[in-house]
Design a protein around this motif. Structure first.
Motif, mmCIF file in Angstrom:
data_model
loop_
_atom_site.group_PDB
_atom_site.id
_atom_site.type_symbol
_atom_site.label_atom_id
_atom_site.label_comp_id
_atom_site.label_asym_id
_atom_site.label_seq_id
_atom_site.Cartn_x
_atom_site.Cartn_y
_atom_site.Cartn_z
ATOM 1 N N ALA A 204 -3.510 -9.565 -5.866
ATOM 2 C CA ALA A 204 -4.126 -8.100 -5.381
ATOM 3 C C ALA A 204 -3.949 -6.929 -6.263
ATOM 4 C CB ALA A 204 -3.623 -8.291 -3.897
ATOM 5 N N VAL A 205 -4.588 -6.170 -6.185
ATOM 6 C CA VAL A 205 -4.203 -4.762 -6.708
ATOM 7 C C VAL A 205 -4.222 -3.563 -5.834
ATOM 8 C CG1 VAL A 205 -4.622 -3.070 -8.419
ATOM 9 C CG2 VAL A 205 -5.016 -5.468 -9.080
ATOM 10 N N TYR A 206 -3.272 -2.906 -5.442
ATOM 11 C CA TYR A 206 -3.086 -1.833 -4.432
ATOM 12 C C TYR A 206 -3.282 -0.399 -5.112
ATOM 13 C CZ TYR A 206 -1.877 -5.190 -1.060
ATOM 14 O OH TYR A 206 -1.824 -6.335 -0.207
ATOM 15 N N GLU A 207 -4.453 0.322 -5.026
ATOM 16 C CA GLU A 207 -4.595 1.744 -5.608
ATOM 17 C C GLU A 207 -4.259 2.647 -4.542
ATOM 18 O OE1 GLU A 207 -5.882 1.976 -8.429
ATOM 19 O OE2 GLU A 207 -6.779 0.329 -9.278
ATOM 20 N N PRO A 208 -3.556 3.560 -5.013
ATOM 21 C CA PRO A 208 -3.332 4.745 -4.361
ATOM 22 C C PRO A 208 -4.422 5.315 -3.371
ATOM 23 C CG PRO A 208 -2.526 5.280 -6.296
ATOM 24 C CD PRO A 208 -3.363 4.080 -6.400
ATOM 25 N N ARG A 209 -4.133 5.441 -1.821
ATOM 26 C CA ARG A 209 -5.068 5.955 -0.979
ATOM 27 C C ARG A 209 -4.804 7.398 -0.617
ATOM 28 N NH1 ARG A 209 -5.712 0.639 3.096
ATOM 29 N NH2 ARG A 209 -6.844 -0.736 1.265
ATOM 30 N N ILE A 210 -3.781 7.935 -1.015
ATOM 31 C CA ILE A 210 -3.503 9.422 -0.741
ATOM 32 C C ILE A 210 -3.329 9.935 -1.819
ATOM 33 C CG2 ILE A 210 -2.316 8.567 1.328
ATOM 34 C CD1 ILE A 210 0.447 9.300 -0.096
ATOM 35 N N GLY A 211 -3.416 11.533 -1.758
ATOM 36 C CA GLY A 211 -3.548 12.279 -2.998
ATOM 37 C C GLY A 211 -2.060 12.442 -3.514
ATOM 38 N N GLN B 43 0.813 -1.044 0.087
ATOM 39 C CA GLN B 43 0.073 -0.076 0.115
ATOM 40 C C GLN B 43 0.823 1.160 -0.004
ATOM 41 O OE1 GLN B 43 -3.454 0.005 -0.244
ATOM 42 N NE2 GLN B 43 -2.984 2.244 -0.877
ATOM 43 N N THR B 44 1.881 1.204 0.656
ATOM 44 C CA THR B 44 2.874 2.245 0.677
ATOM 45 C C THR B 44 3.554 2.557 -0.663
ATOM 46 O OG1 THR B 44 3.373 1.985 2.949
ATOM 47 C CG2 THR B 44 4.883 3.305 1.877
ATOM 48 N N GLN B 45 3.851 1.324 -1.338
ATOM 49 C CA GLN B 45 4.357 1.454 -2.749
ATOM 50 C C GLN B 45 3.408 2.179 -3.760
ATOM 51 O OE1 GLN B 45 7.760 0.075 -3.990
ATOM 52 N NE2 GLN B 45 7.107 2.128 -4.825
ATOM 53 N N ALA B 46 1.966 1.670 -3.439
ATOM 54 C CA ALA B 46 0.936 2.406 -4.369
ATOM 55 C C ALA B 46 0.783 3.851 -4.094
ATOM 56 C CB ALA B 46 -0.346 1.640 -4.335
ATOM 57 N N ASP B 47 0.777 4.168 -2.781
ATOM 58 C CA ASP B 47 0.627 5.490 -2.452
ATOM 59 C C ASP B 47 1.517 6.507 -2.998
ATOM 60 O OD1 ASP B 47 -1.547 4.906 -1.029
ATOM 61 O OD2 ASP B 47 -0.428 5.029 0.934
ATOM 62 N N LEU B 48 3.027 6.115 -2.640
ATOM 63 C CA LEU B 48 4.211 7.018 -3.249
ATOM 64 C C LEU B 48 4.266 6.857 -4.585
ATOM 65 C CD1 LEU B 48 6.808 6.194 -0.554
ATOM 66 C CD2 LEU B 48 4.929 7.865 -0.465
ATOM 67 N N LEU B 49 3.913 5.805 -5.223
ATOM 68 C CA LEU B 49 4.081 5.574 -6.642
ATOM 69 C C LEU B 49 2.947 6.508 -7.353
ATOM 70 C CD1 LEU B 49 5.618 4.330 -9.109
ATOM 71 C CD2 LEU B 49 4.125 2.157 -8.828
ATOM 72 N N GLN B 50 1.901 6.571 -7.026
ATOM 73 C CA GLN B 50 0.452 7.099 -7.386
ATOM 74 C C GLN B 50 0.044 6.500 -8.879
ATOM 75 O OE1 GLN B 50 -1.294 10.218 -6.254
ATOM 76 N NE2 GLN B 50 -0.543 8.970 -4.524
ATOM 77 N N ARG B 51 0.338 5.170 -8.589
ATOM 78 C CA ARG B 51 -0.235 4.223 -9.709
ATOM 79 C C ARG B 51 -0.511 2.824 -9.002
ATOM 80 N NH1 ARG B 51 0.921 8.056 -12.612
ATOM 81 N NH2 ARG B 51 1.934 8.312 -14.314
#
Length: 477
Positions: free
Chosen positions: A448-455, A400-408
């Motif tokens: 699993a697919v993690y989507e960004p949870r932060i802007g 989840q951290t990866q998706a958040d920072l990647l914004q992908r």
């Protein structure tokens, strides 16, 4: 159909073997751990006999569990780990000098005037991570006897008697001409290795010999370096497809197609594979410490192991202002500063174990973001998503951290052991020349697919804190 094959992945911390059937998938598996020794001056070594023993034992266990014959064997290897050995007897003359070993740093410094030429010839920056500096260091410091090669050549010789390496592994040495896919006389001369006897460079999917190490006589029909095998298993067959494997380190590879590309942003340009005489290339970026940084945190008693990342990290909502640059073995791409060491900043009396865990996850993820941005620059387009595999993908917090920072989106492979699955596909291609690559590679689907949870603004803020930490290390080096 070609029938089951035995796929063996000889990695840094262990060897995994799978028996893979085209119709039924993985029907048996086994793993054998391998120990590495960390010493002074950046030494990281392994016992060659233990590497070979782990290959044979893991393979035999998997075959016993399967309870049915296989038609061929494929072998994946660590890539940049090297040793000297006697080609007449096969006896090791040195320990295996592991890819993380930094003792050839001084040798690289002495060759700094040749760095631009070497990068142009081979696609690789001058760094102790790659095989050639370690090979030259062995020749200067340990022995002039025998041959000095990557571990795959020794393992294959032990198994079959052949003296070969595959094109992708050869590309990890800094001795391969990236355009010609042959040994570069100029690069060999620069490293003082011009008189060396080197293994023949072969396709990844050709029969190189037969082995009786696992029981009956079996052809060895697949050879490939580990990260490229994982790229293949992730179905990254088209230009722009990318994957990241989270193991001892984290390794991001992006497919670039049939023409060699040199990275302009600190990424490595290298051979992805050569199948049926056709070479595909990729861009490659590395994070030296991922699971090894988790192990370091466990060694301090902060956590008991990787399984603690989520329960401990979830005790707090964020990193509490702590920034962790986990450069515990230096920074690889895109900085290539192996001399740097990690930092933890922003500590306070209120800092808890959870804050440290979250800061470590952010530090690993931020380095991967740097690699994806470098890929986007070199390819001229951003990645649409990131496919990931490896042991640390079990951590929902890290992903989840990866998706958040990647914004992908981050797509976690449903197929564990991607490296072994990739070498299994190559072994099948070596058995059946009529099989296409897309037919040999297992169907890809995410577990699993993690989507960004932060802007984007919050992600940029967290990345900026990490980059400030890196810049502080660079300024004080």
């Amino acid at each position: 159909m070609t029938g089951p094959v035995l796929a063996v992945d000889q990695g840094t911390s262990g060897t995994k073997a799978l028996v893979i059937c085209p119709e039924r998938g993985v029907i048996a598996s086994a793993s054998v751990p391998v120990s590495v020794r960390h010493g002074s001056a950046g030494a990281v070594e392994a016992d060659p006999a233990a590497l070979l023993g782990s290959v044979v034992e893991a393979g035999r266990r998997a075959l016993r569990e399967a309870g049915e014959p296989v038609r061929a064997v494929g072998l994946a290897n660590q890539g940049e780990t090297v040793l000297a050995w006697d080609p007449a007897t096969g006896r090791p003359l040195t320990d295996a000098i592991v890819w993380q070993d930094r003792r050839s740093a001084g040798l690289c410094t002495g060759l700094a005037d040749h760095e631009e030429e070497l990068t142009r010839l081979t696609g690789l920056p001058l760094d102790p991570y790659f095989a050639a500096p370690k090979m030259a260091w062995i020749r200067r410091e340990l022995t002039r006897e025998g041959v000095v090669t990557t571990t795959d050549a020794w393992l294959v010789h032990q198994l079959t008697g052949a003296f070969v390496t595959d094109a992708a592994t050869a590309g990890r040495t800094q001795l391969l001409d990236l355009d010609q896919v042959g040994w570069s006389p100029r690069a060999l001369d620069i490293f003082g290795l011009g008189d060396e006897r080197l293994p023949d460079i072969v396709d990844c999917d050709g029969t190189v010999g037969t082995t009786t190490a696992f029981g009956g006589e079996l052809p060895l029909t697949g050879l490939l370096v580990d990260q490229q095998a994982a790229l293949l298993a992730q179905n990254a067959l088209d230009p722009g497809n990318a994957k990241c494997t989270y193991g001892t380190g984290a390794f991001l590879l992006a497919q670039t197609g049939p023409a060699p590309r040199r990275g302009t942003t600190g990424l490595v340009g290298c051979v992805a594979w050569r199948l049926g005489g056709r070479t595909a290339y990729c861009l490659d970026g590395q994070v030296y410490t991922a699971a090894s940084a988790v192990d370091w945190l466990a060694g301090l008693g902060v956590i008991s192991g990787a399984a603690d990342l989520d329960p401990v990290g979830r005790t707090v909502p964020d990193s509490g202002g702590v920034t962790f640059v986990p450069a515990l073995a230096g920074l690889a791409a895109p900085w290539w500063r192996g001399d740097l060491r990690g930092s933890v900043t922003g500590l306070g009396l209120g800092t808890t174990r959870g804050h440290l865990v979250r800061a470590l996850c952010e530090g690993i993820a931020a380095q991967v973001v740097e690699l994806t941005e470098a890929v986007a620059t070199d390819l001229g387009a951003p990645l649409t998503s990131l496919r990931v595999d490896g042991g640390l993908t079990r951590s929902e917090l890290l992903m989840q951290t990866q998706a958040d920072l990647l914004q992908r989106p981050v797509e976690v492979s449903a197929l564990p052991d991607a490296t072994a699955l990739g070498i299994g596909a190559v072994a099948r291609l070596g058995l059946d020349p009529h099989l296409t690559v897309r037919e040999a590679v297992p169907d890809w689907k995410p577990a699993a697919v993690y989507e960004p949870r932060i802007g984007a603004d919050r992600a940029a803020e967290r990345l900026a804190a990490f980059r400030t930490g890196v810049q502080t290390l660079l300024d004080h080096a």
